[in-house]
Write an enzyme that holds these catalytic residues in place. Sequence first.
Site, PDB file in Angstrom:
ATOM      1  N   TYR A  74       5.892 -51.845 103.749  1.00  0.00           N
ATOM      2  CA  TYR A  74       6.571 -50.972 102.791  1.00  0.00           C
ATOM      3  C   TYR A  74       7.373 -51.924 101.675  1.00  0.00           C
ATOM      4  O   TYR A  74       8.287 -51.653 101.344  1.00  0.00           O
ATOM      5  CB  TYR A  74       7.671 -50.105 103.439  1.00  0.00           C
ATOM      6  CG  TYR A  74       7.033 -49.136 104.439  1.00  0.00           C
ATOM      7  CD1 TYR A  74       6.786 -47.857 103.841  1.00  0.00           C
ATOM      8  CD2 TYR A  74       7.364 -49.107 105.908  1.00  0.00           C
ATOM      9  CE1 TYR A  74       6.381 -46.877 104.511  1.00  0.00           C
ATOM     10  CE2 TYR A  74       6.962 -47.882 106.446  1.00  0.00           C
ATOM     11  CZ  TYR A  74       6.338 -46.838 105.718  1.00  0.00           C
ATOM     12  OH  TYR A  74       5.832 -45.876 106.561  1.00  0.00           O
ATOM     13  N   ASP A 127       9.613 -35.310 119.138  1.00  0.00           N
ATOM     14  CA  ASP A 127       9.602 -36.790 119.008  1.00  0.00           C
ATOM     15  C   ASP A 127      10.850 -37.456 119.159  1.00  0.00           C
ATOM     16  O   ASP A 127      11.748 -37.628 117.985  1.00  0.00           O
ATOM     17  CB  ASP A 127       8.878 -36.880 117.522  1.00  0.00           C
ATOM     18  CG  ASP A 127       8.871 -38.363 117.066  1.00  0.00           C
ATOM     19  OD1 ASP A 127       9.293 -39.350 117.770  1.00  0.00           O
ATOM     20  OD2 ASP A 127       8.321 -38.645 115.912  1.00  0.00           O
ATOM     21  N   TYR A 180       9.994 -37.651 109.711  1.00  0.00           N
ATOM     22  CA  TYR A 180       9.081 -39.052 109.919  1.00  0.00           C
ATOM     23  C   TYR A 180       8.706 -38.868 111.137  1.00  0.00           C
ATOM     24  O   TYR A 180       9.056 -39.179 112.272  1.00  0.00           O
ATOM     25  CB  TYR A 180       9.758 -40.195 109.463  1.00  0.00           C
ATOM     26  CG  TYR A 180       8.810 -41.542 109.717  1.00  0.00           C
ATOM     27  CD1 TYR A 180       8.016 -41.773 108.737  1.00  0.00           C
ATOM     28  CD2 TYR A 180       9.081 -42.255 110.822  1.00  0.00           C
ATOM     29  CE1 TYR A 180       7.213 -42.808 108.667  1.00  0.00           C
ATOM     30  CE2 TYR A 180       8.363 -43.434 111.049  1.00  0.00           C
ATOM     31  CZ  TYR A 180       7.428 -43.552 109.940  1.00  0.00           C
ATOM     32  OH  TYR A 180       6.614 -44.780 110.199  1.00  0.00           O
ATOM     33  N   LYS A 217       9.701 -47.048 120.495  1.00  0.00           N
ATOM     34  CA  LYS A 217      11.141 -47.920 120.087  1.00  0.00           C
ATOM     35  C   LYS A 217      11.847 -48.520 121.415  1.00  0.00           C
ATOM     36  O   LYS A 217      11.309 -49.588 121.822  1.00  0.00           O
ATOM     37  CB  LYS A 217      11.830 -47.279 119.188  1.00  0.00           C
ATOM     38  CG  LYS A 217      11.262 -46.998 117.778  1.00  0.00           C
ATOM     39  CD  LYS A 217      11.906 -46.526 116.718  1.00  0.00           C
ATOM     40  CE  LYS A 217      11.540 -47.033 115.289  1.00  0.00           C
ATOM     41  NZ  LYS A 217      10.778 -45.690 114.838  1.00  0.00           N
TER      42      LYS A 217
HETATM   43  C1  LIG Z   1       9.447 -45.324 114.242  1.00  0.00           C
HETATM   44  C2  LIG Z   1       8.981 -43.906 114.624  1.00  0.00           C
HETATM   45  C3  LIG Z   1       7.761 -43.545 114.761  1.00  0.00           C
HETATM   46  C4  LIG Z   1       6.540 -44.311 114.549  1.00  0.00           C
HETATM   47  O1  LIG Z   1       6.524 -45.287 115.571  1.00  0.00           O
HETATM   48  P1  LIG Z   1       5.698 -46.708 115.364  1.00  0.00           P
HETATM   49  O2  LIG Z   1       5.975 -47.475 116.782  1.00  0.00           O
HETATM   50  O3  LIG Z   1       6.311 -47.489 114.176  1.00  0.00           O
HETATM   51  O4  LIG Z   1       4.521 -46.374 114.984  1.00  0.00           O
HETATM   52  C5  LIG Z   1       7.255 -42.093 115.025  1.00  0.00           C
HETATM   53  N1  LIG Z   1       8.752 -41.275 114.780  1.00  0.00           N
HETATM   54  C6  LIG Z   1       9.862 -41.376 114.917  1.00  0.00           C
HETATM   55  C7  LIG Z   1      10.838 -40.414 115.004  1.00  0.00           C
HETATM   56  C8  LIG Z   1      10.019 -42.782 114.669  1.00  0.00           C
HETATM   57  O5  LIG Z   1      11.447 -43.146 114.355  1.00  0.00           O
END
Ligand SMILES: *Cc1c(COP(=O)(O)O)cnc(C)c1O
Length: 423
Positions: free
Chosen positions: A18, A237, A144, A266
């Site tokens: 980015y 998510d 996102y 994460k």
């Molecule tokens: C960071 C994130 C992703 C993507 O995860 P990556 O490990 O970077 O591919 C997907 N959804 C949410 C809510 C995120 O914060």
Amino acid sequence: MTSPPWLTNGWPHIWLPYTQMQTADMPQPVVGAQGCQLHLADGRALLDGTASWWSVCHGYQHPHIVEAIQAQAGTLSHVMFGGLAHEPAYRLAQRLCTLTGLARVFFSDSGSTSVEVALKMALQYWRNRGNHKKTKFISFEHAYHGDTFGAMSVSERDGLHQAFDSLMHRHYMLAIPNDEYSMAEFESLVSDIGPTVAGLIIEPLVQGAGGMRFHSADILAEMRRVCREHDILFIADEIMTGFYRTGSRFACDEAGITPDILCVGKALTGGHIGLAATLASAEIFEAFQSDTIDTALMHGPTFMANPIACAAANASLDLFERDDTTARVEAIERQNHQQLAACADIPGVRDWRSKGAIAAIDIDATPDDIRTLRRNYVNHDVWLRPFGQLAYSMPPLTISSDELTQLNHALLDGLRAWAQEKP
Ligand SMILES: *Cc1c(COP(=O)(O)O)cnc(C)c1O
């Protein structure tokens, strides 16, 4: 300040995430990290207010996690997951299901991939049950869900990914309801489009990369109810919110709901190494059972369920079992409230909010302002990365009260310095 040779020698060959490389600042060289401190090559330390993209929840180099990684690396660092099994993954799967009330775990190596897998599960679930009409998703403005194509197609369209629009599938992009009236509107729309919708995907309680936007647990629970009543799978998510970032173990817990499909990543390994997972309910899993390969889930990352990563995740779960993380996050939330309210008086600050170990300050900032702010923060010995129109902090959950005071003061001082420099 001289840069280490590896930095200047490698810099012409690096492509950053980015980042407009033509105008990019040289990154800070990190030679080690401990707790909430990043150690730089010139001997300085930065107090980390980002937990390395929201992942390092127990702090850097946590001894229990590092030990688990070292032990696993000495025994079995990797083996393929098709046809072969190892204890760290099988133990982790069982533990994750116990924590979430879900039945099955599909491992992958990044959050974006876990979202791809979730979307595939939802589509194929309906197909396997003979319903070929449910091929769309409902997602939300400012969402996102990752950078791969499926994940991008359910993320905010006016955001980061415009260059790839031509290859993106069209789904339903709605506003998250914020009161009874908009909830009723949402429900009536969902009942219209429901027959074509396989699933709804949402970042529960907090939309992260789209600007740290909050919605209430009541609204979340209502959306879950609407999905159930209209035969739409509910995909949470929790890659950012999972593991206590918002206060409860999972954001869904605060709303008292269980999703059909759950993505985690994460903080899953305490942010020590990459790992993600997609969890599914027994009912979802059941739809993939038959006597042919046609109904099987067609996905399989080479490094899925890497043993070192699974060992790190098990160690991270040990720490959550041992520590009272909820109390810790409540203390962070209280302290943020006391120390950040003063931001409202700084020119250029539009609004601010906090929840759990997340604090977000909306600012009237240009891209140049963001660069200035980022430099200010490094000069104040903290690692904070404002983006878009937002300054925020999401420190490791283990941050001490003194460190948080330092972080919050630096967060506001950086904004004040920027506001004074502005014409
Ligand atoms: C960071 C994130 C992703 C993507 O995860 P990556 O490990 O970077 O591919 C997907 N959804 C949410 C809510 C995120 O914060």
